[in-house]
Design a protein around this motif. Structure first.
Motif, PDB file in Angstrom:
ATOM      1  N   GLY A 264     -12.125  -2.146   0.767  1.00  0.00           N
ATOM      2  CA  GLY A 264     -12.688  -1.318   1.716  1.00  0.00           C
ATOM      3  C   GLY A 264     -12.243   0.342   1.382  1.00  0.00           C
ATOM      4  O   GLY A 264     -12.345   0.697   1.108  1.00  0.00           O
ATOM      5  N   LEU A 265     -11.475  -0.280   0.398  1.00  0.00           N
ATOM      6  CA  LEU A 265     -10.737   0.696  -0.146  1.00  0.00           C
ATOM      7  C   LEU A 265     -11.260   1.277  -0.979  1.00  0.00           C
ATOM      8  O   LEU A 265     -10.560   2.686  -1.822  1.00  0.00           O
ATOM      9  N   ALA A 266     -12.386   1.098  -2.027  1.00  0.00           N
ATOM     10  CA  ALA A 266     -12.105   0.657  -3.189  1.00  0.00           C
ATOM     11  C   ALA A 266     -13.512   2.387  -3.574  1.00  0.00           C
ATOM     12  O   ALA A 266     -12.844   2.938  -4.353  1.00  0.00           O
ATOM     13  N   LYS A 267     -13.824   2.674  -2.190  1.00  0.00           N
ATOM     14  CA  LYS A 267     -14.763   4.126  -2.719  1.00  0.00           C
ATOM     15  C   LYS A 267     -13.375   4.787  -2.385  1.00  0.00           C
ATOM     16  O   LYS A 267     -14.047   5.700  -3.500  1.00  0.00           O
ATOM     17  N   GLN A 268     -12.669   4.999  -1.450  1.00  0.00           N
ATOM     18  CA  GLN A 268     -12.074   6.142  -1.157  1.00  0.00           C
ATOM     19  C   GLN A 268     -11.270   6.548  -2.781  1.00  0.00           C
ATOM     20  O   GLN A 268     -10.106   7.788  -2.849  1.00  0.00           O
ATOM     21  N   ALA A 269     -10.601   5.215  -3.095  1.00  0.00           N
ATOM     22  CA  ALA A 269      -9.585   5.444  -4.210  1.00  0.00           C
ATOM     23  C   ALA A 269     -10.207   5.750  -5.015  1.00  0.00           C
ATOM     24  O   ALA A 269      -9.453   5.460  -6.135  1.00  0.00           O
ATOM     25  N   ARG A 270     -11.507   5.301  -4.860  1.00  0.00           N
ATOM     26  CA  ARG A 270     -12.988   5.967  -6.475  1.00  0.00           C
ATOM     27  C   ARG A 270     -11.932   4.699  -7.561  1.00  0.00           C
ATOM     28  O   ARG A 270     -12.169   5.184  -9.079  1.00  0.00           O
ATOM     29  N   ARG A 271     -11.574   3.610  -7.454  1.00  0.00           N
ATOM     30  CA  ARG A 271     -11.615   2.183  -8.162  1.00  0.00           C
ATOM     31  C   ARG A 271     -12.330   1.364  -8.268  1.00  0.00           C
ATOM     32  O   ARG A 271     -12.464   1.236  -6.919  1.00  0.00           O
ATOM     33  N   SER A 272     -12.608   0.760  -8.566  1.00  0.00           N
ATOM     34  CA  SER A 272     -12.956  -1.005  -8.608  1.00  0.00           C
ATOM     35  C   SER A 272     -12.621  -2.060  -7.461  1.00  0.00           C
ATOM     36  O   SER A 272     -11.104  -1.700  -7.538  1.00  0.00           O
ATOM     37  N   PRO A 273     -12.682  -2.533  -6.904  1.00  0.00           N
ATOM     38  CA  PRO A 273     -12.401  -3.332  -5.412  1.00  0.00           C
ATOM     39  C   PRO A 273     -11.008  -4.197  -6.235  1.00  0.00           C
ATOM     40  O   PRO A 273      -9.566  -4.529  -5.694  1.00  0.00           O
ATOM     41  N   ARG A 274     -11.715  -4.606  -7.715  1.00  0.00           N
ATOM     42  CA  ARG A 274     -10.763  -5.762  -8.018  1.00  0.00           C
ATOM     43  C   ARG A 274      -9.748  -4.321  -8.783  1.00  0.00           C
ATOM     44  O   ARG A 274      -8.516  -5.281  -8.851  1.00  0.00           O
ATOM     45  N   ASP A 275      -9.661  -3.614  -9.210  1.00  0.00           N
ATOM     46  CA  ASP A 275      -8.534  -2.800  -9.771  1.00  0.00           C
ATOM     47  C   ASP A 275      -7.576  -2.182  -8.641  1.00  0.00           C
ATOM     48  O   ASP A 275      -6.317  -2.405  -9.047  1.00  0.00           O
ATOM     49  N   VAL A 276      -7.608  -2.113  -7.726  1.00  0.00           N
ATOM     50  CA  VAL A 276      -6.774  -1.967  -6.436  1.00  0.00           C
ATOM     51  C   VAL A 276      -6.612  -2.801  -5.632  1.00  0.00           C
ATOM     52  O   VAL A 276      -5.512  -3.222  -5.491  1.00  0.00           O
ATOM     53  N   ALA A 277      -7.346  -3.749  -5.834  1.00  0.00           N
ATOM     54  CA  ALA A 277      -6.366  -5.332  -5.049  1.00  0.00           C
ATOM     55  C   ALA A 277      -5.205  -5.465  -6.475  1.00  0.00           C
ATOM     56  O   ALA A 277      -4.140  -6.085  -6.149  1.00  0.00           O
ATOM     57  N   GLN A 278      -5.332  -5.535  -7.453  1.00  0.00           N
ATOM     58  CA  GLN A 278      -4.312  -5.001  -9.003  1.00  0.00           C
ATOM     59  C   GLN A 278      -3.030  -4.847  -8.659  1.00  0.00           C
ATOM     60  O   GLN A 278      -1.524  -4.949  -8.282  1.00  0.00           O
ATOM     61  N   VAL A 279      -3.414  -3.528  -8.047  1.00  0.00           N
ATOM     62  CA  VAL A 279      -2.446  -2.111  -7.451  1.00  0.00           C
ATOM     63  C   VAL A 279      -1.323  -2.675  -6.332  1.00  0.00           C
ATOM     64  O   VAL A 279      -0.484  -2.450  -6.535  1.00  0.00           O
TER      65      VAL A 279
ATOM     66  N   PRO B   9      -3.840   5.035   6.493  1.00  0.00           N
ATOM     67  CA  PRO B   9      -3.742   3.559   5.718  1.00  0.00           C
ATOM     68  C   PRO B   9      -5.328   2.456   6.490  1.00  0.00           C
ATOM     69  O   PRO B   9      -4.762   2.862   7.741  1.00  0.00           O
ATOM     70  N   PRO B  10      -5.877   1.671   6.189  1.00  0.00           N
ATOM     71  CA  PRO B  10      -6.122   0.700   6.753  1.00  0.00           C
ATOM     72  C   PRO B  10      -6.257  -0.295   7.258  1.00  0.00           C
ATOM     73  O   PRO B  10      -5.149  -0.847   7.058  1.00  0.00           O
ATOM     74  N   ALA B  11      -7.074  -0.563   8.079  1.00  0.00           N
ATOM     75  CA  ALA B  11      -6.326  -1.662   9.080  1.00  0.00           C
ATOM     76  C   ALA B  11      -6.474  -3.271   8.031  1.00  0.00           C
ATOM     77  O   ALA B  11      -6.814  -3.419   7.092  1.00  0.00           O
ATOM     78  N   ILE B  12      -5.244  -3.793   7.808  1.00  0.00           N
ATOM     79  CA  ILE B  12      -5.402  -5.362   7.321  1.00  0.00           C
ATOM     80  C   ILE B  12      -5.772  -5.802   8.519  1.00  0.00           C
ATOM     81  O   ILE B  12      -5.723  -6.669   9.395  1.00  0.00           O
ATOM     82  N   VAL B  13      -6.746  -6.868   7.648  1.00  0.00           N
ATOM     83  CA  VAL B  13      -7.809  -8.055   8.028  1.00  0.00           C
ATOM     84  C   VAL B  13      -7.530  -8.946   7.263  1.00  0.00           C
ATOM     85  O   VAL B  13      -7.123  -9.116   6.152  1.00  0.00           O
ATOM     86  N   LEU B  14      -6.714 -10.390   7.865  1.00  0.00           N
ATOM     87  CA  LEU B  14      -6.620 -11.084   7.420  1.00  0.00           C
ATOM     88  C   LEU B  14      -7.481 -12.441   8.227  1.00  0.00           C
ATOM     89  O   LEU B  14      -8.036 -12.475   8.617  1.00  0.00           O
ATOM     90  N   GLU B  15      -8.498 -13.249   6.850  1.00  0.00           N
ATOM     91  CA  GLU B  15      -9.076 -13.949   7.014  1.00  0.00           C
ATOM     92  C   GLU B  15      -8.618 -15.269   7.071  1.00  0.00           C
ATOM     93  O   GLU B  15      -7.933 -15.710   5.481  1.00  0.00           O
ATOM     94  N   SER B  16      -8.530 -16.862   7.656  1.00  0.00           N
ATOM     95  CA  SER B  16      -9.144 -17.647   6.397  1.00  0.00           C
ATOM     96  C   SER B  16      -9.751 -18.545   5.858  1.00  0.00           C
ATOM     97  O   SER B  16     -11.093 -18.246   6.718  1.00  0.00           O
TER      98      SER B  16
ATOM     99  N   LEU C 239       0.383  -0.916  -0.177  1.00  0.00           N
ATOM    100  CA  LEU C 239      -0.255  -0.026  -0.118  1.00  0.00           C
ATOM    101  C   LEU C 239       1.606   1.357  -0.031  1.00  0.00           C
ATOM    102  O   LEU C 239       0.178   2.030  -0.709  1.00  0.00           O
ATOM    103  N   GLY C 240       1.936   1.117   0.477  1.00  0.00           N
ATOM    104  CA  GLY C 240       2.932   2.427   1.160  1.00  0.00           C
ATOM    105  C   GLY C 240       3.268   2.702  -0.116  1.00  0.00           C
ATOM    106  O   GLY C 240       3.294   3.804  -0.959  1.00  0.00           O
ATOM    107  N   ASN C 241       3.708   1.257  -0.952  1.00  0.00           N
ATOM    108  CA  ASN C 241       4.801   1.386  -2.891  1.00  0.00           C
ATOM    109  C   ASN C 241       4.112   2.566  -3.159  1.00  0.00           C
ATOM    110  O   ASN C 241       4.630   3.486  -4.274  1.00  0.00           O
ATOM    111  N   ALA C 242       2.014   1.898  -3.356  1.00  0.00           N
ATOM    112  CA  ALA C 242       1.907   1.600  -4.392  1.00  0.00           C
ATOM    113  C   ALA C 242       1.053   3.939  -4.413  1.00  0.00           C
ATOM    114  O   ALA C 242       0.889   4.580  -5.418  1.00  0.00           O
ATOM    115  N   ARG C 243       1.030   3.833  -3.094  1.00  0.00           N
ATOM    116  CA  ARG C 243       1.209   5.700  -3.206  1.00  0.00           C
ATOM    117  C   ARG C 243       1.704   6.639  -3.512  1.00  0.00           C
ATOM    118  O   ARG C 243       2.170   7.182  -4.106  1.00  0.00           O
TER     119      ARG C 243
END
Length: 562
Positions: A50-65, A27-34, A13-17
């Motif tokens: 969770g980040l998609a809205k602030q980033a104004r991009r689709s969640p999958r795009d954010v994930a790719q970044v 920076p959002p809290a990082i939640v990990l799930e099993s 996230l830091g690198n991308a920003r």
RNA sequence: GCGCCUGUAGCUCAGUAGGACAGAGCAGCGGCCUUCUAAGCCGCGGGUCAGAGGUUCGAAUCCUCUCAGGCGCGCCA
């Protein structure tokens, strides 16, 4: 492992920003799930959703970044996928997983323990049944829940003490003495009427008989003041002795049996001291000739009487003094295990704790619901509250301590429990206790088999040699699924202790045993291939260790042969 | 009347600090012992997550209401 992955995500996230690829405020809290399904990898992270809205991009795009900016992670993570709405799914390497096995064996009985509870000395008070009769099934459930709760807390490092509060003060002791006296006179052939509130059980008759055997008729015809102390004390001691013996048979040991009488002893008895202190603090007041505690100030429905108009203190007053004493002894946390019919008592007790200057959360009340006994699906004793009429001893005599303890733990404590005696008694796969114990026994039979075959990895008694074994033969998916199950055990203990949810352990063990039994059926442990044999024995050893640890938490035995 | 708990497959229950198609055991049906204990394994069918609204990108899970069941509402212990 979890912290390594969340660190990597944070770094991405830091690198991308800083690369200008992603915009977000904090920076959002990082939640990990099993993930529930193996197809979703080993660790999932929904942070992109969770980040998609602030980033104004689709969640999958954010994930790719995020994926594009992840630091290298060879050794631990094999691959990362973007899945579903934008989950990041991490696939851990086989080597990471199999490396858990030697750790489990090395940790031994300590595997699954934690240290986070160390700073909070805790007392668990449970059973505390009035010494006026034998323990019934409902008490048994409370006993096991309390005992295992204490085990769980100890497993996460909490200094924990078990205590039984003996209500040996008050009118019920007199009634107990009088009840015994009535039986005594009856044993002497007198026709004595039964007052309504007296205890009539046969156990009273036995005690009366013993008094008669010892003393003959010397207590007959005397005024009550002369015989009552002797009858009360004799009956009380006999019954409390029975309770101790039964709990001992049931595998439950208390660090202390705290007598309510202690609260009334001495020139400056604790009960009086507490009442005076609360009065001085303005928390208690006099009205209508009684002394009240202003519990409504802290959320209770009404204020509660501590000293009645006739000058006699209430049970509640004792309890307030008792809880003050608990905290005064240095316990940072107090857990009370109560029958669910006492739930109306929680509000006043929490309020009292608050007025004693503690945080109400320093007191946790665990409620244990009713037990309904069934036999082949039919209610016992024609009552939904059969547990109130059947003694704990009758049940443990019939089906054994292990099965009884286990069944009491298979429901969350605050849910009513249907306990089918016939099912609990079955020695088949239908009975989860034996199913789990059998898995443990199988492991030990494998040790014996291996020892016979000259494999010296484990001794026949299960002791691990500590040798280094090549675990590469365990890198197939089915084996890894079993390994992952073992690796999840510490989290299960952690969870169960945090939530005081004893039932999570039996559920986990059931699933682990199922996976092991299936694996055992399909795969030969001690076979022709020495390298595979040794690797699989390490796996079996780890399974055995985890089952043993889990059953140990439950106070259920782990037999090596069945 | 007020308060607390509960309502998930035929039965008993998991899953609730929101997440990817709802799970297990039992019961039912059908298979597997020349193989380390069959106290075991494999397969099949089975659910409007009590109901209705709401919040949310997303609700069995959070909020409101309704219905049903349990428990509690003493100057008893």
């Amino acid at each position: 492992m979890a912290t390594q992955i969340s660190d990597m995500i944070r770094a991405a996230l830091g690198n991308a920003r800083s690369a200008g690829a992603l915009a977000f405020d904090a920076p959002p809290a990082i939640v990990l799930e099993s993930p529930k399904q193996a197809a979703h990898g080993d660790v999932a992270c929904p942070v992109a959703l969770g980040l998609a809205k602030q980033a104004r991009r689709s969640p999958r795009d954010v994930a790719q970044v995020i994926v594009d900016h992840l630091p290298p992670m060879e050794g631990l993570v094999d691959k990362v996928e973007i899945a579903g709405p934008g989950f990041l799914n991490f696939y851990l390497s086989a080597g990471y997983w199999t490396a858990q096995l030697p750790d489990i064996l090395a940790a031994g009985a300590a595997y699954g323990t934690h240290a986070w509870g160390a700073g909070r000395p805790t007392m668990v008070e449970f059973v505390s049944a009035n010494p006026t009769g034998p323990l019934h099934v409902g008490h048994g459930r409370g006993a096991v829940v309390g005992d295992v709760t204490a085990n769980l807390l100890a497993a996460v490092g909490t200094p924990v003490k078990r205590e039984y509060y003996v209500n040996d003060v008050g009118n019920q002791m007199n009634i107990l003495g009088r009840s015994t006296h009535v039986r005594y006179l009856q044993a002497l052939g007198q026709d004595v009427p039964w007052p309504d509130d007296h205890y009539r059980g046969d156990y009273i008759k036995d005690i009366a008989q013993r008094i008669q055997d010892a003393d003959g008729d010397r207590w007959a015809g005397l005024p009550e003041a002369q015989w009552l102390p002797h009858f009360s004390a004799t009956a009380y001691q006999a019954i409390l002795g029975e309770i101790r013996d039964e709990l001992d048979r049931f595998g439950i040991r208390f660090d202390q049996w705290y007598s309510e009488r202690e609260l009334y002893r001495g020139d400056d008895p604790p009960v009086q001291r507490v009442i005076d202190g609360l009065k001085a603090a303005g928390a208690a007041y006099e009205q209508d000739g009684a002394t009240w505690l202003a519990t409504t100030r802290h959320g209770d429905d009404k204020d509660r009487v501590m000293v009645r108009g006739n000058g006699v203190t209430t049970y509640f007053a004792s309890d307030v003094a008792y809880h003050q004493d608990k905290f005064a002894r240095g316990f940072a946390r107090v857990i009370d295990v109560w029958g669910a019919d006492h739930h109306g008592y929680i509000g006043r007790m929490k309020a009292a704790v608050t007025m004693l200057g503690r945080d109400p959360d320093d007191l946790t009340v665990v409620l244990v619901q009713l037990v309904s006994l069934l036999r082949d699906g039919v209610p016992v004793a024609m009552s939904t509250r059969a547990g109130e009429f059947v003694t704990l001893k009758e049940v443990t005599d019939e089906i054994g301590v292990d099965a009884t303890r286990f069944f009491f733990l298979t429901r969350k404590s605050d849910a009513q429990l249907e306990f089918d005696l016939e099912l609990a008694k079955q020695r088949t796969a239908d009975n989860p206790v034996y199913y789990i114990q059998y898995a443990h026994a199988r492991v030990h039979q494998l040790f014996a088999k291996a020892a016979e075959a000259g494999v010296d990895l484990f001794k026949a008694d299960g002791a691990f040699s500590g040798q280094t074994v090549d675990l590469a033969p365990l890198h197939d998916a089915e084996t890894l699924a079993l390994v992952k199950q073992l690796a999840a055990y510490p989290d299960v203990v952690d969870d169960a202790a945090r939530e005081l949810a004893v039932h999570k352990i039996p559920y986990y063990l059931q699933e682990l045993a199922a996976r092991f039994h299936a694996y055992y059926y399909k795969n030969r442990f001690v076979g022709d291939d020495p390298a595979l044999t040794r690797a699989r024995l390490v796996l079996a050893g780890a399974v055995g260790q985890v089952i043993k640890n889990g059953l140990g938490l439950l106070g259920v035995s782990a037999p090596t042969r069945m």
